[in-house]
Scaffold this active site. Structure first.
Site, mmCIF file in Angstrom:
data_model
loop_
_atom_site.group_PDB
_atom_site.id
_atom_site.type_symbol
_atom_site.label_atom_id
_atom_site.label_comp_id
_atom_site.label_asym_id
_atom_site.label_seq_id
_atom_site.Cartn_x
_atom_site.Cartn_y
_atom_site.Cartn_z
ATOM 1 N N ASP A 120 -21.954 -28.872 -57.159
ATOM 2 C CA ASP A 120 -23.111 -28.128 -57.642
ATOM 3 C C ASP A 120 -24.279 -28.186 -56.656
ATOM 4 O O ASP A 120 -24.538 -29.216 -56.039
ATOM 5 C CB ASP A 120 -23.542 -28.713 -59.002
ATOM 6 C CG ASP A 120 -24.689 -27.973 -59.640
ATOM 7 O OD1 ASP A 120 -24.487 -26.806 -60.017
ATOM 8 O OD2 ASP A 120 -25.787 -28.554 -59.752
ATOM 9 N N GLU A 131 -20.961 -24.704 -54.320
ATOM 10 C CA GLU A 131 -21.842 -23.690 -54.904
ATOM 11 C C GLU A 131 -23.062 -23.545 -54.014
ATOM 12 O O GLU A 131 -23.919 -24.429 -53.941
ATOM 13 C CB GLU A 131 -22.279 -24.096 -56.323
ATOM 14 C CG GLU A 131 -23.121 -23.014 -56.984
ATOM 15 C CD GLU A 131 -24.108 -23.532 -58.023
ATOM 16 O OE1 GLU A 131 -24.392 -22.790 -58.975
ATOM 17 O OE2 GLU A 131 -24.597 -24.664 -57.863
#
Length: 681
Positions: free
Chosen positions: A320, A392
């Protein structure tokens, strides 16, 4: 009287008994040997006559006696002249030598093979598979509390198997206050009780593996929850051992933060702590303080987190918020963005008003990613199946590409979000996005394509129900790994969530996170009939659900299964070539094939109508033995290349054969100039 053994007498020329206590022999007299109080001086001699005891008429009685012994000189060696080797002997030697060399070369080859085997990452399973994003809170509730859980996911493994899924990615399942739906983590090495516990997780993982399905977890390294024990210690005092596990700084003046940095969610990215009279940094919300990766202890503890889950057997991680992992340690102000349009900012200060060169993609992030890749690769070798890392990164395409690293030594692939955030569904635009990614991607790397996730409106809502099938066809016939979001395979749409039911207070992302639609029963089979789902379901769930669509041969779910089977079994799709033949406002036409040595090559021609109107086109290349594989409507059996009629939002896959005499250059010459349009990213 001492006697000298006959076996040793040939060595002795003379014995001289000395009554002296002196222990040294005069220079050149021989070698001195001493035993007890008797000393023998051994002197070489050329007289080789064999001696007997009668040659030495003496007795050894005095303890201080010394014996002088002469040793005969070694006789000269006799040189034997050997005959030269015969012709047959020389040939035998030559043959033996060649055999030895061949054996050694064979051993070297075996050693190299063993090294390669030992260091190879194992099966690259993701190249042939769809990665299915499963939002745990919304997938299946097993205990009636209204929240999806691990047991619920375990009960649906047969569904993954039926679809042909080989990779499942779970959003965060760790203990969390859930102020950001699990992306505010308070313990990285446990399971949130809402979802179950470690033992249930192990059972889920084992059953997934038994069904040849890989499990990918969400790794959230940029920040923790402010309720994490690490942060509680860090904010306890300035001298706490975990103080610099987070980013703390003095304000520029009382009541003013250290600099002008802004949070992604708006307003300052600094929050004041009265206890220690300092400010802490958070790239997102104030309850998500950023970890300080300038501290080696933080790097190590987060590597330990990865090891914990890898030791349990997980198959990889989606990482993330990668671009935010490091920031300028000097805490300098960021500059104003000259391209920012103030009219687009409803509640200043807005994040895009600054150029974020000091808080995103900061030097050192790539090194951090390479360290994680190296760690994960070690487990790939150990388990003989590649563990993957997916990054990401929301940024421009040049920056995103750098996260592949050199020879993919960072991420297996960084997420390709350019179709996801696109709003222009023309063939020209879509081809330009595809071409931009494929042309910039490092050699040997794996492409990937995303049309939906938990942070963006569902594709059936954003692009329209009529276009969803066409986009699914695109997603599953492009080279690389498709990533699909739960429910997109049954045409789930965004759901209106009343204000009093909302969970996501920042960006209103609840509408794309609503419960999975399984059947026509109350709450669509997501939870118990008398339970209250954590978010409301779509009002049209009785039309779009797994049970109904499974029995409909022309449904979106049936199309998903057919496309996934084609993608996973045909090399032309999972690793073959891509070539655009035509791109217009309404249409995209492209070829997929796998290079081979055969006289005839098998090609797949994909024709997609993205418009809301029926249209016609034709293929001018002379393919032989063409046949319709299927249409996205799944209701037609043939098509002619000379006149292809397509309904709105319809796409077709056609198989044809082309002689090797027609090469790639010939195909390229047939392509429309619009296929080369760009750049667009």
């Amino acid at each position: 009287m001492a006697d000298i053994d006959e076996d040793t007498s040939p060595l002795i020329q003379s014995v001289e008994v000395q009554e002296s206590d002196e222990e040294e022999a005069s220079e050149g007299e021989g070698t001195v040997k001493e035993q007890g109080n008797i000393k023998a001086v051994l002197t070489p001699s050329n007289n080789n006559r064999r001696k007997t005891t009668s040659d030495f008429p003496f007795s050894v009685e005095d303890r201080t006696a010394s014996v002088s012994v002469n040793i005969p000189a070694r006789p000269p060696r006799h040189h034997v002249t050997r005959p030269p080797p015969s012709k047959h002997h020389r040939r035998a030697r030559w043959i033996v030598g060649i055999l030895i060399i061949l054996i050694l070369l064979g051993l070297v080859a075996v050693a190299i093979a063993l090294v390669v085997t030992a260091t190879a990452p194992g099966e690259t399973w993701y190249r042939k598979s769809v990665i299915y994003q499963c939002y745990p809170q919304s997938f299946q509730d097993s205990d009636g509390d209204g929240f999806g859980d691990l047991e619920g996911i375990r009960s649906r493994i047969s569904y993954f198997k039926e679809l042909g899924i080989r990779g499942v990615w779970l959003n965060p399942i760790y203990p969390s206050p859930k102020r950001d739906n699990g992306y505010d983590i308070s313990n990285y090495t446990d399971i949130d009780p809402v979802y179950g516990n470690i033992e249930i997780f192990k059972r889920l993982l084992a059953e997934l593996h038994e069904n040849d399905i890989h499990l990918i977890l969400d790794f959230v390294p940029n920040h923790t929850s402010d309720e994490h024990p690490w942060f509680k210690e860090s904010k306890a005092s300035k001298t706490n051992s975990k103080r610099d596990w987070y980013v703390w700084a003095d304000g520029v003046a009382p009541g003013y933060p250290p600099n002008n940095w802004l949070s992604v969610f708006g307003n300052s990215s600094w929050s004041y702590d009265e206890t220690t009279d300092q400010w802490y940094y958070h790239q997102f919300s104030s309850y998500q303080p950023d970890l300080n990766y300038s501290n080696p202890q933080v790097k190590q503890v987060m590597e330990d987190v990865l090891k914990f889950w890898l030791d349990l057997g997980v198959d990889g991680f989606r990482v993330d918020a990668v671009e935010f992992l490091l920031e300028d340690p000097q805490l300098q102000n960021e500059t104003l963005n000259p391209l920012f349009n103030e009219s687009e900012c409803s509640s200043p200060p807005c994040y895009d008003s600054l150029v974020h060169n000091l808080t995103t993609n900061y030097p050192g992030i790539h090194e951090l990613c390479r360290d994680w890749r190296k760690l994960v690769n070690g487990y790939s070798i150990q388990d003989r199946s590649e563990k993957i890392l997916i990054g990401e990164i929301y940024d421009n395409i040049e920056t995103v590409m750098t996260y592949y690293g050199n020879s993919s030594n960072e991420f297996t692939f960084p997420f390709n979000f350019f179709l996801l955030v696109n709003s222009d569904w023309s063939g020209v635009r879509i081809n330009c996005i595809v071409k931009s990614w494929l042309d910039r991607m490092p050699g040997g790397a794996t492409a990937n394509w995303v049309l939906g996730n938990h942070d963006n409106s569902r594709i059936a809502t954003k692009a329209g129900l009529f276009r969803a099938r066409a986009l699914l066809l695109l997603l599953l016939t492009l080279p690389g790994t498709p990533v699909t979001y739960y429910g997109d395979e049954i045409l789930m749409t965004d759901v209106y969530v009343p204000l009093d039911k909302r969970n996501d207070t920042f960006e209103g992302r609840d509408s794309e996170r609503t419960p999975m639609q399984w059947n026509t029963s109350n709450h669509s089979g997501f939870t118990f009939p008398n339970a209250e789902p954590w978010l409301p379901l779509a009002t049209n769930y009785s039309l779009y659900n797994v049970e109904v669509e499974k029995d409909n041969s022309t449904s979106m779910l049936s199309l998903y299964k057919k496309l996934l089977q084609l993608h996973s079994t045909e090399a032309a799709f999972y690793e073959g070539e891509y070539m655009c033949l035509d791109a217009t406002k309404d249409l995209l036409v492209y070829l997929r094939w796998k290079e081979s040595d055969a006289n005839y090559k098998e090609y797949y021609i994909i024709v997609i109508n993205f418009s809301d109107q029926d249209t016609n086109t034709k293929i001018s290349i002379d393919f032989a033995n063409t046949e319709l594989v299927f249409s996205t409507y799944l209701d037609r059996s043939n098509v002619s290349l000379k006149s292809i009629s397509l309904r709105k939002g319809e796409g077709v896959i056609i198989r044809g054969y082309l002689s090797d005499t027609c090469n790639k250059a010939d195909l390229s010459s047939s392509a429309s100039p619009s296929c080369s349009a760009g750049p667009c990213l």
